[in-house]
Write a protein that holds these residues in place. Structure first.
Motif, mmCIF file in Angstrom:
data_model
loop_
_atom_site.group_PDB
_atom_site.id
_atom_site.type_symbol
_atom_site.label_atom_id
_atom_site.label_comp_id
_atom_site.label_asym_id
_atom_site.label_seq_id
_atom_site.Cartn_x
_atom_site.Cartn_y
_atom_site.Cartn_z
ATOM 1 N N LEU A 3 0.812 -1.219 0.000
ATOM 2 C CA LEU A 3 0.000 0.000 0.000
ATOM 3 C C LEU A 3 0.847 1.270 0.000
ATOM 4 N N THR A 4 2.157 1.116 -0.026
ATOM 5 C CA THR A 4 3.043 2.274 0.079
ATOM 6 C C THR A 4 2.752 3.346 -0.969
ATOM 7 N N PRO A 5 2.484 2.978 -2.245
ATOM 8 C CA PRO A 5 2.250 4.027 -3.250
ATOM 9 C C PRO A 5 0.887 4.705 -3.129
ATOM 10 N N ASN A 6 -0.013 4.174 -2.292
ATOM 11 C CA ASN A 6 -1.359 4.737 -2.213
ATOM 12 C C ASN A 6 -1.349 6.170 -1.670
ATOM 13 N N THR A 7 -2.397 6.893 -1.988
ATOM 14 C CA THR A 7 -2.513 8.288 -1.551
ATOM 15 C C THR A 7 -2.639 8.363 -0.038
ATOM 16 N N ARG A 8 -1.911 9.326 0.556
ATOM 17 C CA ARG A 8 -1.984 9.544 1.998
ATOM 18 C C ARG A 8 -2.300 11.007 2.270
ATOM 19 N N SER A 9 -2.923 11.241 3.374
ATOM 20 C CA SER A 9 -3.151 12.614 3.825
ATOM 21 C C SER A 9 -2.930 12.659 5.329
ATOM 22 N N TYR A 10 -2.587 13.851 5.824
ATOM 23 C CA TYR A 10 -2.298 14.012 7.239
ATOM 24 C C TYR A 10 -3.187 15.101 7.824
ATOM 25 N N GLY A 11 -3.695 14.848 9.004
ATOM 26 C CA GLY A 11 -4.481 15.850 9.714
ATOM 27 C C GLY A 11 -3.885 16.071 11.089
ATOM 28 N N VAL A 12 -3.801 17.329 11.509
ATOM 29 C CA VAL A 12 -3.214 17.660 12.802
ATOM 30 C C VAL A 12 -4.328 17.974 13.792
ATOM 31 N N GLY A 13 -4.298 17.321 14.954
ATOM 32 C CA GLY A 13 -5.285 17.579 15.989
ATOM 33 C C GLY A 13 -6.540 16.747 15.817
ATOM 34 N N LEU A 14 -7.443 16.885 16.761
ATOM 35 C CA LEU A 14 -8.714 16.175 16.758
ATOM 36 C C LEU A 14 -9.850 17.171 16.554
ATOM 37 N N ASP A 15 -10.937 16.706 15.949
ATOM 38 C CA ASP A 15 -12.070 17.593 15.695
ATOM 39 C C ASP A 15 -12.580 18.234 16.981
ATOM 40 N N GLY A 16 -12.562 17.467 18.066
ATOM 41 C CA GLY A 16 -13.058 17.992 19.337
ATOM 42 C C GLY A 16 -12.248 19.150 19.875
ATOM 43 N N GLU A 17 -10.952 19.219 19.506
ATOM 44 C CA GLU A 17 -10.129 20.332 19.960
ATOM 45 C C GLU A 17 -10.606 21.644 19.351
ATOM 46 N N LEU A 18 -10.910 21.620 18.051
ATOM 47 C CA LEU A 18 -11.335 22.832 17.365
ATOM 48 C C LEU A 18 -12.725 23.268 17.809
ATOM 49 N N SER A 19 -13.603 22.309 18.068
ATOM 50 C CA SER A 19 -14.970 22.638 18.460
ATOM 51 C C SER A 19 -15.118 22.843 19.962
ATOM 52 N N GLN A 20 -14.014 22.624 20.719
ATOM 53 C CA GLN A 20 -14.034 22.711 22.177
ATOM 54 C C GLN A 20 -15.039 21.738 22.789
ATOM 55 N N ARG A 21 -15.302 20.644 22.085
ATOM 56 C CA ARG A 21 -16.168 19.590 22.617
ATOM 57 C C ARG A 21 -15.275 18.389 22.908
#
Length: 457
Positions: A359-377
């Motif tokens: 799976l190494t050539p497959n598309t990857r994406s990175y996200g920083v943090g958790l959704d709850g951090e941004l929503s303060q939930r």
């Protein structure tokens, strides 16, 4: 900060004013001259985003009581501009507290600061100008009657400049012109030293003062590595030698290190603690020494294999991995071009018959943090993975489990030992990432140091 012991920095020494409340700052090879008084100076490095705002007045006064003449801090880009052209400017209050305490200030604008801090450099001139203008409006520069006597741009560029050849030298020249254009200083630019020992350092201009902008009180903590320690005798001997050899300004890095709150710890497997074996420990206690390290891997080898059973559905599938760090580099030649995340090995899908799909050539994406951090939930009471934290009823061995507890108004200590990877929040504010399940092997810890020889990490 990097592992090389001598760095090239750019400083702007502030001077000139006709205001009645102004402080005139000059220098020569032997002193910083403030209103005609020749001074050599000890400086305390305290990074305000690594402590709570309530701690800052006490930290500043303890530094003053320890004989410190000035307080130094970096300005961290992502603290003040987490969204493009938006952000807060609480460093102004920090320097106002420094001024109220009767101390001088040193501002290290960056935007690239290294300092084991996630993210380093973006639009340098725009950010520098914005910070300078904010300081001018608040009248914090010495010519305006404020505490700031020295400002710095860039940091530790000399370690990597040669790799860029002529372009590296051209960039430094551009930095100098850009800094002078801010109209807060008199030339020339000053190169300085960072390291454990700087007594043999010489400025490139014989008329410039010999300045030690980072006297490393020890080294930062790494997951799985020994707990660093450097004796007070060794530091004192190094400082005495520095001043004996013509030094003018010595900065203890760190005088108080604090905590790498939130996700500010960079991709070098550095712990949330930035205690730095400093005069004021992580919590602001005077002359205390920390003895706990966090362990993730064996020694300095951070490579490992991760295996996990997965169930796939017919059609397209998404595989998500939650990681404490995605390998973001923060230092080095062309560090912005270095690979991040999963590097150095293949990602394989293996069925029970041992057939493999790469799976190494497959598309990857990175996200920083958790959704709850941004929503303060940060806690959902209806979640099946949530629970109220109760003594004696702590479930173990369960991934992604939330705990919530009310602690009242008195100071408390939260003991996380025995838990796995932990991300903790207090009153909705992240206090960092922790791996308290194991501690560093005590065989690495030592109180022995012969200060007649060089300190070794």
């Amino acid at each position: 900060m990097s592992k090389n012991l001598t760095q090239f920095l750019l400083l702007v020494s502030l001077a000139l004013s006709s205001s009645c409340s102004a402080v005139k700052v000059e220098y020569d090879a032997n002193a910083i001259i403030i209103d005609g008084q020749r001074k050599i100076m000890n400086v305390a490095s305290i990074h305000y985003p690594r402590s709570t705002e309530q701690m800052l007045p006490d930290l500043i006064m303890k530094a003053k009581d320890g004989g410190i003449g000035a307080i130094e801090t970096f300005i961290f880009w992502d603290v003040h501009e987490p969204r493009h052209r938006q952000g807060t400017w609480n460093f102004i209050k920090f320097f106002q507290l420094v001024h109220e305490a009767g101390l001088y200030g040193i501002i290290r604008i960056g935007p690239y600061v290294c300092a084991e801090w996630n993210y380093g450099q973006k639009e340098m001139e725009t950010f520098t100008t914005k910070i300078v203008n904010k300081v001018k409006v608040a009248k914090l520069f010495a010519p305006q009657g404020g505490p700031i006597i020295v400002a710095q741009i860039e940091n530790e560029y000399g370690n990597i400049m040669e790799g860029y050849g002529a372009a590296g030298k051209k960039y430094i020249e551009w930095c100098a012109k850009m800094a002078v254009a801010q109209n807060i200083s008199v030339p020339p630019m000053i190169n300085t030293c960072n390291g454990f020992y700087c007594d043999n350092f010489k400025p490139n201009n014989p008329k410039s003062p010999k300045m030690w902008t980072e006297n490393w009180t020890v080294w930062f903590k790494l997951w799985g590595s020994k707990d660093p320690h450097r004796t007070a005798e060794d530091i004192a001997f190094a400082v005495a030698r520095f001043f004996q050899m013509g030094g003018v300004l010595n900065t203890y890095y760190m005088y108080h290190g604090g905590t790498k709150l939130g996700c500010t710890s960079d991709g070098l497997y550095i712990t949330a603690s930035y205690d730095y074996d400093a005069s004021l420990d992580e919590f602001g206690n005077q002359f205390a020494k920390q003895a706990n390290g966090l362990q993730l891997v064996n020694g300095d080898d951070y490579s490992f294999e991760f295996e996990k059973p997965v169930s796939l559905e017919p059609g397209a599938n998404t595989i998500s991995l939650l990681s404490a760090t995605i390998g973001l580099p923060n230092y080095g030649f062309k560090y912005d071009m270095k690979p991040t995340g999963l590097v150095g090995g293949a990602v394989l899908l293996i069925n029970p018959a041992k057939n493999m799909i790469d799976l190494t050539p497959n598309t990857r994406s990175y996200g920083v943090g958790l959704d709850g951090e941004l929503s303060q939930r940060l806690f959902d009471p209806k979640s099946p993975n949530g629970n109220v934290f109760k003594a004696g009823q702590v479930p173990t061995g369960r991934p992604m489990f939330w705990y919530k507890a009310a602690m009242g108004t008195e100071p408390v200590v939260v003991d996380l030992l025995g838990m796995g990877k932990v991300h903790a929040w207090v009153n909705g504010k992240s206090i960092g990432r922790y791996l308290p399940a194991q501690i560093a092997d005590s065989k690495y810890c030592s109180n022995i140091c012969d200060y007649r020889s060089h300190y070794k990490k």
